[in-house]
Design an enzyme around this catalytic site. Structure first.
Site, PDB file in Angstrom:
ATOM      1  N   TYR A 162      59.445  55.601  42.972  1.00 38.64           N
ATOM      2  CA  TYR A 162      60.660  56.041  43.673  1.00 38.64           C
ATOM      3  C   TYR A 162      60.287  56.812  44.958  1.00 38.64           C
ATOM      4  CZ  TYR A 162      65.396  58.070  44.048  1.00 38.64           C
ATOM      5  OH  TYR A 162      66.653  58.444  44.468  1.00 38.64           O
ATOM      6  N   ALA A 164      57.552  56.557  46.722  1.00 35.71           N
ATOM      7  CA  ALA A 164      57.010  55.618  47.721  1.00 35.71           C
ATOM      8  C   ALA A 164      58.147  54.847  48.388  1.00 35.71           C
ATOM      9  CB  ALA A 164      56.034  54.654  47.055  1.00 35.71           C
ATOM     10  N   ILE A 195      72.140  65.243  42.808  1.00 36.18           N
ATOM     11  CA  ILE A 195      73.583  64.991  42.893  1.00 36.18           C
ATOM     12  C   ILE A 195      74.099  64.484  41.545  1.00 36.18           C
ATOM     13  CG2 ILE A 195      75.378  63.745  44.182  1.00 36.18           C
ATOM     14  CD1 ILE A 195      73.611  65.530  46.003  1.00 36.18           C
TER      15      ILE A 195
HETATM   16  N1  LIG Z   1      72.025  61.023  42.247  1.00 30.75           N
HETATM   17  C1  LIG Z   1      71.074  61.677  42.867  1.00 30.75           C
HETATM   18  O1  LIG Z   1      70.775  62.833  42.533  1.00 30.75           O
HETATM   19  C2  LIG Z   1      70.333  61.069  44.024  1.00 30.75           C
HETATM   20  C3  LIG Z   1      69.383  61.859  44.673  1.00 30.75           C
HETATM   21  C4  LIG Z   1      68.696  61.324  45.754  1.00 30.75           C
HETATM   22  C5  LIG Z   1      68.952  60.040  46.177  1.00 30.75           C
HETATM   23  N2  LIG Z   1      69.886  59.285  45.505  1.00 30.75           N
HETATM   24  C6  LIG Z   1      70.089  57.933  46.003  1.00 30.75           C
HETATM   25  O2  LIG Z   1      71.465  57.709  46.239  1.00 30.75           O
HETATM   26  C7  LIG Z   1      71.771  56.329  46.019  1.00 30.75           C
HETATM   27  C8  LIG Z   1      72.928  56.232  45.033  1.00 30.75           C
HETATM   28  O3  LIG Z   1      72.541  56.867  43.822  1.00 30.75           O
HETATM   29  P1  LIG Z   1      73.563  57.156  42.627  1.00 30.75           P
HETATM   30  O4  LIG Z   1      73.125  58.429  42.019  1.00 30.75           O
HETATM   31  O5  LIG Z   1      74.957  56.981  43.059  1.00 30.75           O
HETATM   32  O6  LIG Z   1      73.117  55.965  41.639  1.00 30.75           O
HETATM   33  P2  LIG Z   1      73.975  55.104  40.596  1.00 30.75           P
HETATM   34  O7  LIG Z   1      72.959  54.526  39.668  1.00 30.75           O
HETATM   35  O8  LIG Z   1      75.091  55.884  40.027  1.00 30.75           O
HETATM   36  O9  LIG Z   1      74.607  53.952  41.537  1.00 30.75           O
HETATM   37  C9  LIG Z   1      73.778  53.006  42.174  1.00 30.75           C
HETATM   38  C10 LIG Z   1      74.605  51.770  42.471  1.00 30.75           C
HETATM   39  O10 LIG Z   1      73.740  50.809  43.103  1.00 30.75           O
HETATM   40  C11 LIG Z   1      73.974  49.543  42.520  1.00 30.75           C
HETATM   41  N3  LIG Z   1      72.775  48.704  42.620  1.00 30.75           N
HETATM   42  C12 LIG Z   1      71.602  48.840  41.955  1.00 30.75           C
HETATM   43  N4  LIG Z   1      70.775  47.837  42.255  1.00 30.75           N
HETATM   44  C13 LIG Z   1      71.435  47.036  43.143  1.00 30.75           C
HETATM   45  C14 LIG Z   1      71.100  45.827  43.807  1.00 30.75           C
HETATM   46  N5  LIG Z   1      69.919  45.219  43.591  1.00 30.75           N
HETATM   47  N6  LIG Z   1      72.004  45.276  44.648  1.00 30.75           N
HETATM   48  C15 LIG Z   1      73.211  45.861  44.839  1.00 30.75           C
HETATM   49  N7  LIG Z   1      73.592  47.009  44.220  1.00 30.75           N
HETATM   50  C16 LIG Z   1      72.708  47.582  43.381  1.00 30.75           C
HETATM   51  C17 LIG Z   1      74.302  49.850  41.063  1.00 30.75           C
HETATM   52  O11 LIG Z   1      74.959  48.751  40.425  1.00 30.75           O
HETATM   53  C18 LIG Z   1      75.170  51.095  41.210  1.00 30.75           C
HETATM   54  O12 LIG Z   1      76.529  50.779  41.382  1.00 30.75           O
HETATM   55  C19 LIG Z   1      70.475  55.689  45.531  1.00 30.75           C
HETATM   56  O13 LIG Z   1      69.806  55.085  46.611  1.00 30.75           O
HETATM   57  C20 LIG Z   1      69.681  56.857  45.014  1.00 30.75           C
HETATM   58  O14 LIG Z   1      68.287  56.620  45.037  1.00 30.75           O
HETATM   59  C21 LIG Z   1      70.572  59.768  44.447  1.00 30.75           C
END
Ligand SMILES: NC(=O)c1ccc[n+]([C@@H]2O[C@H](COP(=O)([O-])OP(=O)(O)OC[C@H]3O[C@@H](n4cnc5c(N)ncnc54)[C@H](O)[C@@H]3O)[C@@H](O)[C@H]2O)c1
Length: 255
Positions: A162, A164, A195
């Site tokens: 993650y 990387a 988050i």
């Molecule tokens: N939640 C956190 O604390 C946090 C922190 C840092 C970064 N992020 C980043 O924020 C973004 C959203 O995270 P989140 O917490 O809402 O995650 P989540 O898992 O709740 O939602 C991710 C969404 O992406 C979709 N998805 C996954 N693979 C996919 C693909 N191959 N094609 C299309 N859609 C796809 C999933 O179906 C899902 O609806 C991500 O990039 C995550 O790395 C989240």
């Protein structure tokens, strides 16, 4: 008390695509743009979840459309973005938000865990950017935002894949910003901290408690905290900002 109301930007007439927006941070971002009069495109993996997300937005009187596409599959992306352009003429904002985690200690990390996280998070960001920049370059305008992570800045044990992928997104953001600047396209990244979403709901309570202790503002963030910065970074108000990664993390990372 935290103010959760989205700041009132005006995105009327703008077409905004948010990947991975059937739930979590992506859905909050899609909702924020829709609330600011954008035509919002929800792109995600599962038809039923995409339909539900679009229905929730349309029930509030917003203009939203759904597309099922996998960000790791360039051909499905090509037809998706082509269809949006044919029906709506432009893509003004692309938010590369789709992302996954598959945590494991380095020695135990399976090849699939490494490959799939790099594939969705980094390759997916590139494939969507490559498809959409074709149209933005012709338009000579557009804004791309990549959702990275503080883990891409500071690393984390058990998340080499993650870290990387997200570190790669930060570097990729700078390269794109330099390549597209002269054509009126800005590219920035947001690095969320911790988050509250389904992604983090899987973490053991002990890990959550330890994180909370390390965050100066002493709480987890909410998806709307990320969405609000998206609005700012894609509005004309931020027209002199490109190539940057801005953390939204309650002060977790300070350099
Ligand atoms: N939640 C956190 O604390 C946090 C922190 C840092 C970064 N992020 C980043 O924020 C973004 C959203 O995270 P989140 O917490 O809402 O995650 P989540 O898992 O709740 O939602 C991710 C969404 O992406 C979709 N998805 C996954 N693979 C996919 C693909 N191959 N094609 C299309 N859609 C796809 C999933 O179906 C899902 O609806 C991500 O990039 C995550 O790395 C989240």
């Amino acid at each position: 008390m935290m103010k959760e109301v989205t700041m009132k930007f005006d995105f009327s007439g703008k077409n905004v695509v948010v990947t991975g927006s059937a739930r979590g941070i992506g859905f909050a971002i899609a909702g924020a743009y829709a609330a600011c009069q954008a035509t919002t495109f929800v792109l995600d993996l599962n038809q039923e979840q995409v339909n539900q997300a679009v229905e929730k937005l349309c029930n509030q009187g917003y203009k939203a459309f759904g597309y099922v596409a996998n960000v790791t599959d360039p051909s499905s992306l090509e037809s998706t973005f082509k269809d949006i352009i044919e029906k709506h003429q432009s893509i003004d904002v692309l938010i590369n938000n789709a992302g996954i985690t598959k945590d494991n200690l380095l020695l135990r990390m399976k090849s699939e865990e490494w490959q799939s996280v790099l594939s969705v998070n980094l390759n997916g960001t590139h494939f969507c950017t490559q498809q959409v920049c074709k149209y933005m370059l012709k338009q000579r305008s557009g804004v791309i935002l990549n959702i990275a992570s503080v883990i891409g800045m500071m690393g984390n044990a058990g998340q080499a894949n993650y870290a990387a992928s997200k570190g790669g997104i930060i570097a990729y953001t700078k390269a794109c910003a330099k390549e597209f600047a002269s054509r009126g396209i800005r590219v920035n990244a947001i690095a969320p901290g911790f988050i509250e979403t389904e992604m983090t709901s899987r973490l053991p309570q002990e890990v959550v408690d330890n994180y909370a202790k390390a965050i100066p503002l002493a709480r987890m963030g909410k998806p709307i905290d990320i969405a609000n910065l998206c609005l700012f970074l894609t509005d004309e108000i931020s027209s002199y900002i490109t190539g940057q990664t801005i953390a939204v993390d309650g002060g977790l990372t300070m350099y």
